[in-house]
Design a protein around this motif. Structure first.
Motif, short mmCIF file in Angstrom:
data_model
loop_
_atom_site.label_atom_id
_atom_site.label_comp_id
_atom_site.label_asym_id
_atom_site.label_seq_id
_atom_site.Cartn_x
_atom_site.Cartn_y
_atom_site.Cartn_z
N LYS A 1 0.84 -1.21 0.00
CA LYS A 1 0.00 0.00 0.00
C LYS A 1 0.88 1.25 0.00
O LYS A 1 0.60 2.21 -0.74
CB LYS A 1 -0.94 0.01 1.21
CG LYS A 1 -1.82 1.25 1.26
CD LYS A 1 -2.72 1.26 2.47
CE LYS A 1 -3.53 2.54 2.54
NZ LYS A 1 -4.35 2.62 3.76
N GLN A 2 1.92 1.27 0.81
CA GLN A 2 2.83 2.43 0.85
C GLN A 2 3.46 2.67 -0.53
O GLN A 2 3.52 3.81 -1.00
CB GLN A 2 3.95 2.21 1.89
CG GLN A 2 3.47 2.23 3.31
CD GLN A 2 4.54 1.76 4.29
OE1 GLN A 2 5.52 1.10 3.92
NE2 GLN A 2 4.34 2.07 5.56
N ASP A 3 3.90 1.59 -1.17
CA ASP A 3 4.49 1.71 -2.50
C ASP A 3 3.47 2.21 -3.52
O ASP A 3 3.79 3.02 -4.40
CB ASP A 3 5.06 0.37 -2.96
CG ASP A 3 6.28 -0.07 -2.17
OD1 ASP A 3 6.84 0.75 -1.40
OD2 ASP A 3 6.68 -1.24 -2.32
N THR A 4 2.24 1.74 -3.40
CA THR A 4 1.17 2.17 -4.31
C THR A 4 0.88 3.65 -4.13
O THR A 4 0.76 4.40 -5.10
CB THR A 4 -0.10 1.33 -4.08
OG1 THR A 4 0.21 -0.03 -4.41
CG2 THR A 4 -1.26 1.82 -4.90
N LEU A 5 0.77 4.11 -2.88
CA LEU A 5 0.51 5.53 -2.63
C LEU A 5 1.66 6.40 -3.12
O LEU A 5 1.44 7.49 -3.66
CB LEU A 5 0.23 5.76 -1.14
CG LEU A 5 -1.10 5.19 -0.65
CD1 LEU A 5 -1.19 5.27 0.87
CD2 LEU A 5 -2.28 5.88 -1.31
N ALA A 6 2.90 5.93 -2.95
CA ALA A 6 4.05 6.67 -3.46
C ALA A 6 3.99 6.76 -4.99
O ALA A 6 4.26 7.83 -5.56
CB ALA A 6 5.35 5.99 -3.02
N ARG A 7 3.63 5.66 -5.64
CA ARG A 7 3.51 5.68 -7.10
C ARG A 7 2.41 6.65 -7.53
O ARG A 7 2.58 7.43 -8.47
CB ARG A 7 3.21 4.27 -7.60
CG ARG A 7 2.84 4.25 -9.04
CD ARG A 7 3.09 2.93 -9.67
NE ARG A 7 4.48 2.99 -10.09
CZ ARG A 7 5.29 1.95 -10.16
NH1 ARG A 7 4.87 0.77 -9.85
NH2 ARG A 7 6.53 2.11 -10.57
N LEU A 8 1.28 6.66 -6.84
CA LEU A 8 0.19 7.59 -7.17
C LEU A 8 0.63 9.05 -6.99
O LEU A 8 0.24 9.92 -7.76
CB LEU A 8 -1.05 7.29 -6.32
CG LEU A 8 -1.82 6.04 -6.74
CD1 LEU A 8 -2.79 5.62 -5.63
CD2 LEU A 8 -2.55 6.26 -8.04
N ASP A 9 1.43 9.30 -5.98
CA ASP A 9 1.92 10.66 -5.73
C ASP A 9 2.95 11.13 -6.74
O ASP A 9 3.02 12.32 -7.04
CB ASP A 9 2.52 10.76 -4.32
CG ASP A 9 1.48 10.83 -3.23
OD1 ASP A 9 0.33 11.22 -3.51
OD2 ASP A 9 1.82 10.48 -2.07
N HIS A 10 3.78 10.20 -7.25
CA HIS A 10 4.94 10.61 -8.04
C HIS A 10 4.87 10.27 -9.53
O HIS A 10 5.50 10.97 -10.33
CB HIS A 10 6.21 10.02 -7.43
CG HIS A 10 6.44 10.50 -6.03
ND1 HIS A 10 6.79 11.80 -5.73
CD2 HIS A 10 6.32 9.87 -4.84
CE1 HIS A 10 6.90 11.94 -4.42
NE2 HIS A 10 6.61 10.79 -3.86
N ASP A 11 4.17 9.21 -9.89
CA ASP A 11 4.07 8.89 -11.32
C ASP A 11 3.29 9.98 -12.03
O ASP A 11 2.46 10.67 -11.42
CB ASP A 11 3.38 7.54 -11.53
CG ASP A 11 4.28 6.36 -11.26
OD1 ASP A 11 5.37 6.54 -10.67
OD2 ASP A 11 3.89 5.23 -11.62
N LEU A 12 3.53 10.11 -13.32
CA LEU A 12 2.86 11.14 -14.10
C LEU A 12 1.80 10.59 -15.04
O LEU A 12 0.83 11.28 -15.35
CB LEU A 12 3.89 11.91 -14.94
CG LEU A 12 4.98 12.64 -14.17
CD1 LEU A 12 6.00 13.23 -15.13
CD2 LEU A 12 4.37 13.70 -13.28
N ASP A 13 1.99 9.36 -15.50
CA ASP A 13 1.13 8.82 -16.55
C ASP A 13 0.58 7.45 -16.17
O ASP A 13 1.20 6.70 -15.42
CB ASP A 13 1.91 8.69 -17.86
CG ASP A 13 2.50 10.02 -18.30
OD1 ASP A 13 1.75 11.01 -18.33
OD2 ASP A 13 3.71 10.06 -18.58
N ALA A 14 -0.57 7.13 -16.75
CA ALA A 14 -1.22 5.84 -16.56
C ALA A 14 -1.75 5.35 -17.89
O ALA A 14 -2.07 6.14 -18.78
CB ALA A 14 -2.38 5.96 -15.57
#
Length: 150
Positions: free
Chosen positions: A13-26
């Motif tokens: 979950k922590q890794d997922t939230l970090a990805r949501l905060d920092h990734d730019l594209d989906a």
């Protein structure tokens, strides 16, 4: 190279939230009424509760999401993926909440301006899955029914 050991649900979950905060594209997947699939990369903004995307109002993605009201998105690599299924609320440049459009503009561009009319697509997650390798597949659900399981 040895794969990393499986992550705990809390770490995932922590890794997922970090990805949501920092990734730019989906990658954004949708389908029309006949079931014809459409897949496109779009930039997104995560506000802690939902993703906001923007695409031209006339694109297949905008039409499909307006019609179905649901979407499936993917972040990351195939060996470190986050899949989000969610409900979609669509806004035009006239109806988008100012704070949402301002936040999107601060990170990317102001989709309210210019000749191309953009739709804002607000995705509220209903299900979130995350896994790296086969050993994380069994516990990949982090959210179901819009509620965090961890």
């Amino acid at each position: 190279m040895q794969p990393e050991p499986p992550r705990s649900p809390t770490r995932r979950k922590q890794d997922t939230l970090a990805r949501l905060d920092h990734d730019l594209d989906a990658w954004v997947a949708s389908a029309d009424r006949e079931g014809n699939a459409h897949l496109v990369p779009l930039s997104f903004l995560w506000d802690g509760a939902a993703l906001t995307l923007a695409t031209a109002e006339t694109t297949p993605t905008a039409r499909n999401l307006r019609t179905s009201g649901q979407v499936r998105t993917a972040l990351g690599q195939t060996r470190d993926v986050v899949i989000i299924e969610g409900a979609v609320e669509t806004f035009s440049r006239e109806t988008v909440p100012v704070d949402l459009a301002d936040a999107f503009a601060a990170r990317f561009w102001d989709a309210r301006l210019g000749a191309i009319r953009y739709a804002y697509l607000r995705v509220t997650p209903r299900r979130i899955q995350a896994w790296r390798e086969e050993d994380e597949i069994a516990g990949r659900d982090l959210m179901r029914g819009g509620r965090w399981l961890v």
